[in-house]
Design an enzyme around this catalytic site. Structure first.
Site, PDB file in Angstrom:
ATOM      1  N   PHE A   1       0.817  -1.133   0.026  1.00 40.91           N
ATOM      2  CA  PHE A   1       0.129   0.116  -0.098  1.00 40.91           C
ATOM      3  C   PHE A   1       1.008   1.102  -0.063  1.00 40.91           C
ATOM      4  O   PHE A   1       0.677   2.218   0.737  1.00 40.91           O
ATOM      5  CB  PHE A   1      -0.956   0.001   1.205  1.00 40.91           C
ATOM      6  CG  PHE A   1      -1.653  -1.249   1.337  1.00 40.91           C
ATOM      7  CD1 PHE A   1      -2.871  -1.422   0.584  1.00 40.91           C
ATOM      8  CD2 PHE A   1      -1.193  -2.124   2.200  1.00 40.91           C
ATOM      9  CE1 PHE A   1      -3.420  -2.638   0.735  1.00 40.91           C
ATOM     10  CE2 PHE A   1      -2.045  -3.522   2.436  1.00 40.91           C
ATOM     11  CZ  PHE A   1      -2.983  -3.705   1.813  1.00 40.91           C
TER      12      PHE A   1
ATOM     13  N   SER B   1       8.172  -2.071   1.120  1.00 41.52           N
ATOM     14  CA  SER B   1       8.974  -0.710   2.139  1.00 41.52           C
ATOM     15  C   SER B   1      10.194  -1.264   2.165  1.00 41.52           C
ATOM     16  O   SER B   1      11.092  -0.646   2.238  1.00 41.52           O
ATOM     17  CB  SER B   1       8.091  -0.210   3.133  1.00 41.52           C
ATOM     18  OG  SER B   1       7.599  -1.329   3.993  1.00 41.52           O
TER      19      SER B   1
ATOM     20  N   ASP C   1       7.235  -7.998  12.102  1.00 43.29           N
ATOM     21  CA  ASP C   1       5.666  -8.048  11.545  1.00 43.29           C
ATOM     22  C   ASP C   1       5.198  -9.497  12.188  1.00 43.29           C
ATOM     23  O   ASP C   1       6.229 -10.530  12.031  1.00 43.29           O
ATOM     24  CB  ASP C   1       5.319  -8.201  10.036  1.00 43.29           C
ATOM     25  CG  ASP C   1       4.208  -7.952   9.834  1.00 43.29           C
ATOM     26  OD1 ASP C   1       3.236  -8.620  10.334  1.00 43.29           O
ATOM     27  OD2 ASP C   1       3.700  -7.027   9.015  1.00 43.29           O
TER      28      ASP C   1
ATOM     29  N   GLY D   1      -1.415 -10.198   9.696  1.00 45.29           N
ATOM     30  CA  GLY D   1      -2.284  -9.074   8.941  1.00 45.29           C
ATOM     31  C   GLY D   1      -2.846  -8.316  10.062  1.00 45.29           C
ATOM     32  O   GLY D   1      -2.958  -8.801  11.308  1.00 45.29           O
TER      33      GLY D   1
ATOM     34  N   SER E   1       5.033  -6.311  17.765  1.00 45.55           N
ATOM     35  CA  SER E   1       5.879  -5.277  18.115  1.00 45.55           C
ATOM     36  C   SER E   1       6.539  -5.027  19.612  1.00 45.55           C
ATOM     37  O   SER E   1       7.387  -4.942  19.896  1.00 45.55           O
ATOM     38  CB  SER E   1       5.068  -3.826  17.883  1.00 45.55           C
ATOM     39  OG  SER E   1       5.916  -2.821  18.127  1.00 45.55           O
TER      40      SER E   1
ATOM     41  N   HIS F   1      -3.118  -0.215  12.787  1.00 49.87           N
ATOM     42  CA  HIS F   1      -3.528   1.180  12.684  1.00 49.87           C
ATOM     43  C   HIS F   1      -4.587   1.440  13.569  1.00 49.87           C
ATOM     44  O   HIS F   1      -5.194   2.384  13.490  1.00 49.87           O
ATOM     45  CB  HIS F   1      -3.814   1.424  11.100  1.00 49.87           C
ATOM     46  CG  HIS F   1      -2.789   1.601  10.100  1.00 49.87           C
ATOM     47  ND1 HIS F   1      -1.516   1.109  10.279  1.00 49.87           N
ATOM     48  CD2 HIS F   1      -2.817   2.140   8.981  1.00 49.87           C
ATOM     49  CE1 HIS F   1      -0.884   1.571   9.208  1.00 49.87           C
ATOM     50  NE2 HIS F   1      -1.601   2.192   8.393  1.00 49.87           N
TER      51      HIS F   1
END
Ligand code: MG
Length: 206
Positions: free
Chosen positions: A15, A47, A66, A70, A119, A139
């Site tokens: 994205f 990225s 990660d 997801g 994380s 997010h």
């Protein structure tokens, strides 16, 4: 700056707008000449190719965290669900095979270090500081606030903090990344360098 990426980046799921990716590459090249980089949120490695290519040229490393299950909005039935990424059990997604393939195809093994973990768990174990940190993880408000609170302390002075999906206009996207961007500015510890689309670039000044 002309960028020679090792693979066709358009074939990597993700994205990230090319202008944002190019900025990540350029800033990584500048800021990681004397230290390593960290990203939170690997997904399929898009990225990581931009940042990893720059850190490889600097003979540094990109640690990429990660859990590869997801984020909330990528689960089956949600807005950003991609059926290609369904896991073996069929009850969620697994982006790790895609990420590893991207890194291998880009000859970035050894320069991009995958950390398969949440994380918070990675924070407990990873005892190094960084010259660049890219926040593009969960997010939700809680996930974004945690990522900022934990990892911004691991950024060296004069280091780069990059935050993805920062939308000043609420109609353009969710608030949590924008909220931590404001928090960083209000702390007095960061100054804004530039915005490239939804990529916020800040320098740690104290
Ligand atoms: Mg993002």
């Amino acid at each position: 700056m002309a960028i020679n990426l090792p693979i066709d980046i358009n074939k990597v799921k993700g994205f990230m707008d090319p202008s944002e990716g190019n900025a990540l590459y350029s800033y990584a090249k500048e800021f990681t000449s004397k230290g390593d980089a960290l990203e939170i949120g690997s997904y399929c490695g898009k990225s990581a190719v931009y940042i990893g290519s720059a850190v490889k040229e600097n003979k540094r490393k990109l640690y990429s965290i990660d859990h590869h299950k997801g984020s909330e909005e990528q689960q089956p039935g949600e807005e950003y669900f991609d059926p290609d990424l369904i896991n073996k059990k069929g009850d969620g997604i697994d982006t790790l095979p895609f990420f590893l393939k991207t890194i291998k195809d880009s000859s970035l093994e050894g320069s991009v270090i995958p950390i398969v973990s949440s994380s918070e768990e990675a924070y407990v174990d990873l005892k190094i500081n960084f010259n660049m940190i890219f926040i593009d993880g969960g997010h939700s408000e809680e996930a974004a606030q945690n990522d900022y609170r934990l990892w911004s302390e691991k950024l060296n002075i004069n280091g780069l903090l990059a935050i993805h999906d920062v939308f000043p206009n609420p109609g353009d996207g969710g608030r949590p990344p924008h909220n931590i961007f404001l928090k960083a500015l209000e702390s007095g510890k960061f100054e804004e360098i530039e915005m490239v689309k939804s990529l916020a670039l800040l320098k740690k000044i104290k």
